[in-house]
Design a protein around this motif. Structure first.
Motif, mmCIF file in Angstrom:
data_model
loop_
_atom_site.group_PDB
_atom_site.id
_atom_site.type_symbol
_atom_site.label_atom_id
_atom_site.label_comp_id
_atom_site.label_asym_id
_atom_site.label_seq_id
_atom_site.Cartn_x
_atom_site.Cartn_y
_atom_site.Cartn_z
ATOM 1 N N HIS A 80 36.226 21.177 33.024
ATOM 2 C CA HIS A 80 34.775 21.111 32.881
ATOM 3 C C HIS A 80 34.111 21.170 34.254
ATOM 4 O O HIS A 80 34.785 21.197 35.283
ATOM 5 C CB HIS A 80 34.381 19.827 32.136
ATOM 6 C CG HIS A 80 34.862 19.795 30.713
ATOM 7 N ND1 HIS A 80 34.163 20.341 29.672
ATOM 8 C CD2 HIS A 80 35.998 19.293 30.174
ATOM 9 C CE1 HIS A 80 34.828 20.178 28.546
ATOM 10 N NE2 HIS A 80 35.951 19.541 28.824
ATOM 11 N N SER A 111 35.317 16.191 38.306
ATOM 12 C CA SER A 111 34.508 16.894 37.316
ATOM 13 C C SER A 111 33.728 15.909 36.456
ATOM 14 O O SER A 111 33.907 14.694 36.535
ATOM 15 C CB SER A 111 35.401 17.768 36.427
ATOM 16 O OG SER A 111 36.093 16.972 35.485
ATOM 17 N N GLU A 134 34.114 15.350 33.403
ATOM 18 C CA GLU A 134 34.884 14.827 32.264
ATOM 19 C C GLU A 134 35.789 13.669 32.646
ATOM 20 O O GLU A 134 36.782 13.394 31.962
ATOM 21 C CB GLU A 134 35.721 15.940 31.628
ATOM 22 C CG GLU A 134 36.667 16.618 32.584
ATOM 23 C CD GLU A 134 37.994 17.004 31.951
ATOM 24 O OE1 GLU A 134 38.279 16.547 30.830
ATOM 25 O OE2 GLU A 134 38.753 17.731 32.589
ATOM 26 N N LYS A 149 43.518 11.667 34.920
ATOM 27 C CA LYS A 149 42.351 11.065 34.293
ATOM 28 C C LYS A 149 41.925 9.831 35.081
ATOM 29 O O LYS A 149 42.753 9.037 35.507
ATOM 30 C CB LYS A 149 42.657 10.679 32.845
ATOM 31 C CG LYS A 149 42.964 11.852 31.938
ATOM 32 C CD LYS A 149 43.329 11.368 30.539
ATOM 33 C CE LYS A 149 43.658 12.541 29.627
ATOM 34 N NZ LYS A 149 44.039 12.078 28.265
ATOM 35 N N ARG A 182 37.481 6.366 33.077
ATOM 36 C CA ARG A 182 37.433 6.357 31.614
ATOM 37 C C ARG A 182 37.610 4.924 31.133
ATOM 38 O O ARG A 182 38.293 4.136 31.780
ATOM 39 C CB ARG A 182 38.522 7.252 31.027
ATOM 40 C CG ARG A 182 38.338 8.720 31.394
ATOM 41 C CD ARG A 182 39.430 9.593 30.843
ATOM 42 N NE ARG A 182 39.159 10.988 31.141
ATOM 43 C CZ ARG A 182 39.399 11.998 30.311
ATOM 44 N NH1 ARG A 182 39.912 11.750 29.117
ATOM 45 N NH2 ARG A 182 39.146 13.234 30.660
ATOM 46 N N VAL A 202 33.938 8.429 28.631
ATOM 47 C CA VAL A 202 34.298 9.288 29.754
ATOM 48 C C VAL A 202 33.102 9.381 30.696
ATOM 49 O O VAL A 202 31.979 9.646 30.270
ATOM 50 C CB VAL A 202 34.702 10.695 29.262
ATOM 51 C CG1 VAL A 202 35.011 11.601 30.442
ATOM 52 C CG2 VAL A 202 35.901 10.605 28.332
#
Length: 357
Positions: free
Chosen positions: A203, A221, A223, A244, A247, A258
């Protein structure tokens, strides 16, 4: 390559503390979008949506005071220092580049693009008779400027898409654009795209930072995901990965919030250390070689919009302000807007078997 369930970042046993973080004077009236430390002194430039770039002098204990202001005609999205620390450049919505002579206070402004400028960087050009500035714009170009004659750029680079972020180290310029493109430029040939890559993030790219040795760039990003990529394609297989971050999973793990990674920054003296900052108001320190989160810090009370390490790596500056992630309804009058310094200590060391390495 990514950090999956079998190879995810190890979590530290103790969360980081923000108890010693020092807030600088609340001079800005709106969100700070960009900040950069001087490469030669303890001065910090902070560019704000209120149309001003403020210069702070920071003492050894983290206290600071404003010493200069560079004004624009609209929100300022980016700022940078010349390599010798004598000049500050800023740019943003008014499509102009504004320059401050740090010693004299004299200013210079000139029209530079046909659309807002999202990033401005002084280049490493030791043989040039004058500092050279690169500016990246939503008009889909990067333009190069010699401040002795600002009537026209000395060169221009078509990027094919809007420029969202840039950084430069040595002879490398890295450019993040819309459509999740990353462009690498060898400044020996500044009008040629040396390499174009599709970002490993899925993204919109929000931020990008080159390591001090120029071997990799880190990016973030919208996301809640970050990545590291090798500048040398021969190192890509060993070095490239995504993970990741920022989050928040609920107790039943069925819903995950997110948050955008608004800013990433490579440590200035420790080549494998990276920080990510998010809309969740949290910053995390990472060891990208060990693929380990070194320390996770508690929320600072509002979205973090920009960050930077000083030249020694002993101070980490971050800005708290509204990032429009929730639209206009989230922009409350009491939303915090501040500039904060965190003293960097042992949280940059890897903890292994109870020992710091």
């Amino acid at each position: 390559m990514s950090w999956n369930n079998h190879n995810k970042p190890k979590q530290p046993s103790i969360a980081g503390s923000i108890a010693k973080d020092v807030e600088l004077p609340a001079d800005n009236c709106d969100t700070i979008q960009s900040m950069r430390w001087s490469p030669v002194s303890d001065h910090l430039a902070a560019a704000s949506w209120d149309g001003k770039t403020r210069i702070y002098e920071v003492a050894k204990d983290g206290s600071g005071q404003g010493v200069a202001v560079l004004a624009a005609e609209g929100p300022v999205f980016s700022c940078d220092w010349s390599k010798d620390g004598t000049l500050v450049a800023a740019a943003g919505a008014d499509k102009k580049i504004h320059i401050l002579q740090a010693a004299s206070g004299e200013t210079l402004s000139f029209a530079a693009h046909d659309a807002p400028i999202h990033d401005v960087r002084f280049l490493n050009a030791p043989d040039a008779p004058s500092p050279i500035i690169a500016s990246g714009s939503w008009d889909k170009t990067v333009r190069y400027w010699d401040i002795r004659n600002t009537s026209a750029p000395v060169a221009s680079l078509p990027c094919g898409e809007r420029v969202y972020a840039m950084d430069t180290v040595g002879q490398t310029l890295v450019i993040a654009t819309a459509a999740m493109k990353v462009l690498l430029v060898d400044l020996a040939k500044p009008t040629v795209i040396h390499r174009e890559e599709q970002s490993s993030l899925r993204h919109q790219l929000r931020s990008i930072s080159l390591s001090p040795n120029g071997k990799f760039w880190a990016s973030g990003s919208i996301e809640g995901r970050a990545s590291v990529n090798a500048v040398d394609q021969k190192q890509a297989k060993a070095m490239n990965f995504t993970w990741k971050c920022h989050r928040d999973a609920t107790a039943n793990n069925k819903v995950t919030k997110v948050y955008a990674v608004n800013a990433v920054a490579c440590h200035t003296t420790m080549e494998d250390r990276v920080v990510t900052c998010g809309s969740d108001g949290i910053y995390n320190f990472w060891d990208i070689k060990a693929k380990q989160r070194l320390k996770n810090f508690p929320s600072v009370g509002g979205a973090i919009t920009s960050c930077a390490f000083d030249r020694t790596g002993s101070w980490f500056a971050y800005a708290v302000g509204y990032d429009w992630a929730k639209g206009y309804t989230g922009n409350k009058p009491d939303y915090p807007t501040k500039l904060v310094l965190h003293p960097v200590g042992e949280e940059m060391d890897v903890v292994k078997d109870g020992m710091r390495r």
